[in-house]
Design a protein around this motif. Sequence first.
Motif, mmCIF file in Angstrom:
data_model
loop_
_atom_site.group_PDB
_atom_site.id
_atom_site.type_symbol
_atom_site.label_atom_id
_atom_site.label_comp_id
_atom_site.label_asym_id
_atom_site.label_seq_id
_atom_site.Cartn_x
_atom_site.Cartn_y
_atom_site.Cartn_z
ATOM 1 N N GLY A 8 74.108 58.423 34.688
ATOM 2 C CA GLY A 8 75.487 58.294 34.209
ATOM 3 C C GLY A 8 76.040 59.631 33.766
ATOM 4 O O GLY A 8 76.718 59.742 32.745
ATOM 5 N N GLY A 12 81.863 61.094 30.648
ATOM 6 C CA GLY A 12 81.551 60.623 29.306
ATOM 7 C C GLY A 12 80.386 61.320 28.624
ATOM 8 O O GLY A 12 80.225 62.548 28.682
ATOM 9 N N GLY A 14 77.150 61.212 29.234
ATOM 10 C CA GLY A 14 76.174 61.850 30.123
ATOM 11 C C GLY A 14 76.634 63.240 30.531
ATOM 12 O O GLY A 14 75.859 64.203 30.531
ATOM 13 N N ALA A 33 74.519 59.757 39.214
ATOM 14 C CA ALA A 33 75.629 58.791 39.096
ATOM 15 C C ALA A 33 76.001 58.362 40.522
ATOM 16 O O ALA A 33 75.403 58.828 41.499
ATOM 17 C CB ALA A 33 76.825 59.387 38.371
ATOM 18 N N ASN A 87 71.211 56.662 30.320
ATOM 19 C CA ASN A 87 72.509 56.694 29.650
ATOM 20 C C ASN A 87 73.523 55.738 30.279
ATOM 21 O O ASN A 87 74.541 55.426 29.673
ATOM 22 C CB ASN A 87 73.028 58.140 29.686
ATOM 23 N N GLY A 89 75.687 52.724 31.177
ATOM 24 C CA GLY A 89 76.013 51.500 30.457
ATOM 25 C C GLY A 89 77.487 51.201 30.619
ATOM 26 O O GLY A 89 78.292 52.086 30.884
ATOM 27 N N TYR A 154 77.788 42.465 25.827
ATOM 28 C CA TYR A 154 77.388 43.878 25.758
ATOM 29 C C TYR A 154 76.423 44.077 24.589
ATOM 30 O O TYR A 154 75.351 44.669 24.733
ATOM 31 C CB TYR A 154 78.638 44.755 25.581
ATOM 32 N N PRO A 186 74.725 55.188 19.228
ATOM 33 C CA PRO A 186 76.051 55.655 18.806
ATOM 34 C C PRO A 186 76.940 54.484 18.386
ATOM 35 O O PRO A 186 76.689 53.329 18.745
ATOM 36 C CB PRO A 186 76.629 56.292 20.078
ATOM 37 N N ASP A 192 85.662 57.177 28.525
ATOM 38 C CA ASP A 192 86.354 56.159 29.341
ATOM 39 C C ASP A 192 85.777 54.759 29.167
ATOM 40 O O ASP A 192 86.217 53.818 29.834
ATOM 41 C CB ASP A 192 86.259 56.525 30.836
ATOM 42 N N THR A 196 86.905 51.388 31.210
ATOM 43 C CA THR A 196 86.023 50.807 32.232
ATOM 44 C C THR A 196 85.740 49.334 31.928
ATOM 45 O O THR A 196 85.555 48.532 32.841
ATOM 46 C CB THR A 196 84.690 51.596 32.289
ATOM 47 N N SER A 202 88.771 53.925 24.367
ATOM 48 C CA SER A 202 87.882 54.124 23.210
ATOM 49 C C SER A 202 88.354 55.263 22.324
ATOM 50 O O SER A 202 88.106 55.266 21.116
ATOM 51 C CB SER A 202 86.456 54.430 23.679
HETATM 52 N N1 LIG Z 1 81.791 54.996 24.573
HETATM 53 C C1 LIG Z 1 81.384 54.212 23.591
HETATM 54 O O1 LIG Z 1 82.180 53.779 22.732
HETATM 55 C C2 LIG Z 1 79.924 53.880 23.457
HETATM 56 C C3 LIG Z 1 79.455 53.424 22.207
HETATM 57 C C4 LIG Z 1 78.094 53.141 22.060
HETATM 58 C C5 LIG Z 1 77.237 53.307 23.130
HETATM 59 N N2 LIG Z 1 77.736 53.745 24.339
HETATM 60 C C6 LIG Z 1 76.786 53.880 25.438
HETATM 61 O O2 LIG Z 1 76.799 55.231 25.864
HETATM 62 C C7 LIG Z 1 76.430 55.291 27.255
HETATM 63 C C8 LIG Z 1 77.404 56.165 28.010
HETATM 64 O O3 LIG Z 1 78.682 55.554 27.948
HETATM 65 P P1 LIG Z 1 80.041 56.373 28.158
HETATM 66 O O4 LIG Z 1 80.902 56.030 27.008
HETATM 67 O O5 LIG Z 1 79.763 57.784 28.471
HETATM 68 O O6 LIG Z 1 80.609 55.610 29.452
HETATM 69 P P2 LIG Z 1 81.506 56.159 30.668
HETATM 70 O O7 LIG Z 1 82.392 57.257 30.206
HETATM 71 O O8 LIG Z 1 82.122 54.932 31.257
HETATM 72 O O9 LIG Z 1 80.437 56.771 31.692
HETATM 73 C C9 LIG Z 1 79.518 55.951 32.341
HETATM 74 C C10 LIG Z 1 78.720 56.770 33.328
HETATM 75 O O10 LIG Z 1 77.745 55.917 33.960
HETATM 76 C C11 LIG Z 1 77.850 56.054 35.371
HETATM 77 N N3 LIG Z 1 77.409 54.795 35.971
HETATM 78 C C12 LIG Z 1 77.900 53.563 35.738
HETATM 79 N N4 LIG Z 1 77.220 52.646 36.449
HETATM 80 C C13 LIG Z 1 76.278 53.322 37.141
HETATM 81 C C14 LIG Z 1 75.256 52.938 38.045
HETATM 82 N N5 LIG Z 1 75.080 51.650 38.383
HETATM 83 N N6 LIG Z 1 74.456 53.880 38.575
HETATM 84 C C15 LIG Z 1 74.621 55.193 38.241
HETATM 85 N N7 LIG Z 1 75.569 55.624 37.381
HETATM 86 C C16 LIG Z 1 76.391 54.695 36.845
HETATM 87 C C17 LIG Z 1 79.307 56.437 35.617
HETATM 88 O O11 LIG Z 1 79.461 57.190 36.804
HETATM 89 P P3 LIG Z 1 79.757 56.627 38.271
HETATM 90 O O12 LIG Z 1 80.917 55.696 38.143
HETATM 91 O O13 LIG Z 1 80.031 57.888 39.027
HETATM 92 O O14 LIG Z 1 78.502 55.960 38.723
HETATM 93 C C18 LIG Z 1 79.551 57.370 34.426
HETATM 94 O O15 LIG Z 1 79.054 58.664 34.720
HETATM 95 C C19 LIG Z 1 76.365 53.830 27.724
HETATM 96 O O16 LIG Z 1 75.037 53.375 27.740
HETATM 97 C C20 LIG Z 1 77.158 53.086 26.662
HETATM 98 O O17 LIG Z 1 76.760 51.729 26.565
HETATM 99 C C21 LIG Z 1 79.039 54.040 24.520
#
Ligand SMILES: NC(=O)c1ccc[n+]([C@@H]2O[C@H](COP(=O)([O-])OP(=O)(O)OC[C@H]3O[C@@H](n4cnc5c(N)ncnc54)[C@H](OP(=O)(O)O)[C@@H]3O)[C@@H](O)[C@H]2O)c1
Length: 251
Positions: A8, A12, A14, A33, A87, A89, A154, A186, A192, A196, A202
């Motif tokens: 990922g 975001g 990652g 990703a 990472n 999710g 979730y 976190p 994003d 998403t 967010s």
């Molecule tokens: N943002 C929050 O508020 C928050 C809070 C607590 C925990 N988290 C956790 O933090 C982590 C990162 O979240 P984020 O906020 O950075 O989300 P994000 O901005 O939506 O980024 C998600 C990343 O995962 C990749 N991805 C999604 N499905 C995939 C798959 N099947 N295979 C490979 N890559 C995949 C996406 O890229 P592609 O579309 O290019 O594959 C993107 O790079 C997650 O585990 C999330 O649950 C987030």
Amino acid sequence: MPVVVITGASAGLGEAMALQLASAADHTVVLIARRKDALDAVAARCTGKGAAAVTAIVADVCKRDEVERAVAAVLAAHGTIDVWVNNVGRGCNVLPSALTDADVSDMMQVNVMSAIYCMQAVLPHFKARRTGTFVNVSSMLGRIPHISTIRSAYSASKHFLNGITGSFAAEHAAEYPDIVFALASPGVIGTDFGLTAGSADSRTLPGAQDVDECAAAIIDGAIRKRQRETYTQPAHKAMMRQHLESLVPAE
Ligand SMILES: NC(=O)c1ccc[n+]([C@@H]2O[C@H](COP(=O)([O-])OP(=O)(O)OC[C@H]3O[C@@H](n4cnc5c(N)ncnc54)[C@H](OP(=O)(O)O)[C@@H]3O)[C@@H](O)[C@H]2O)c1
């Protein structure tokens, strides 16, 4: 140089972790990703930050065969893996009383099975070396379910991720004490993620943590210090103590 793989990594958290590790120039960084263009753009930015070496691998980690291909590609390119960060999710905004079968299985596939596929594929390599670090990015919603009712599936999937991470650690603790299964929890991060999940951005939510600050906390706690538990905001430790206390009946 140690090799760190981040799933990922095209956006975001990652992406932020990859850029910071690239700037420090003390790890070979591997990005995974699905979107090639976005991934290549992050790889180029990592190189611009001074990364010693960056590799981008397009793979869907919700598919076991693509995970196995990605792990083989990392080992072919770099010969070793030191840290693997699960990472990937995604969120889902449905009240528990309205959840469908599809909602639950989607959350389990993206937030749990992806990490299980990756740990199972990388473990033989870690066992052969008798060391290695897994970092599973969970959430405060994986610790305290009632913070958000709309994020029900979730939250439950992140509770499962925490549970299975503990089970992996328990299975390997005696024979492989230097294989670490770390969790990072976190709160809301400015990425994003909300968009998403089909909800508010967010970045506009109260208490949203700056993504770079969150990435720095995970790199310091889980990747560099190999802590089993990392909370990315100091206030969350107090929330956890209060929550755990609430689970124990008064004498
Ligand atoms: N943002 C929050 O508020 C928050 C809070 C607590 C925990 N988290 C956790 O933090 C982590 C990162 O979240 P984020 O906020 O950075 O989300 P994000 O901005 O939506 O980024 C998600 C990343 O995962 C990749 N991805 C999604 N499905 C995939 C798959 N099947 N295979 C490979 N890559 C995949 C996406 O890229 P592609 O579309 O290019 O594959 C993107 O790079 C997650 O585990 C999330 O649950 C987030």
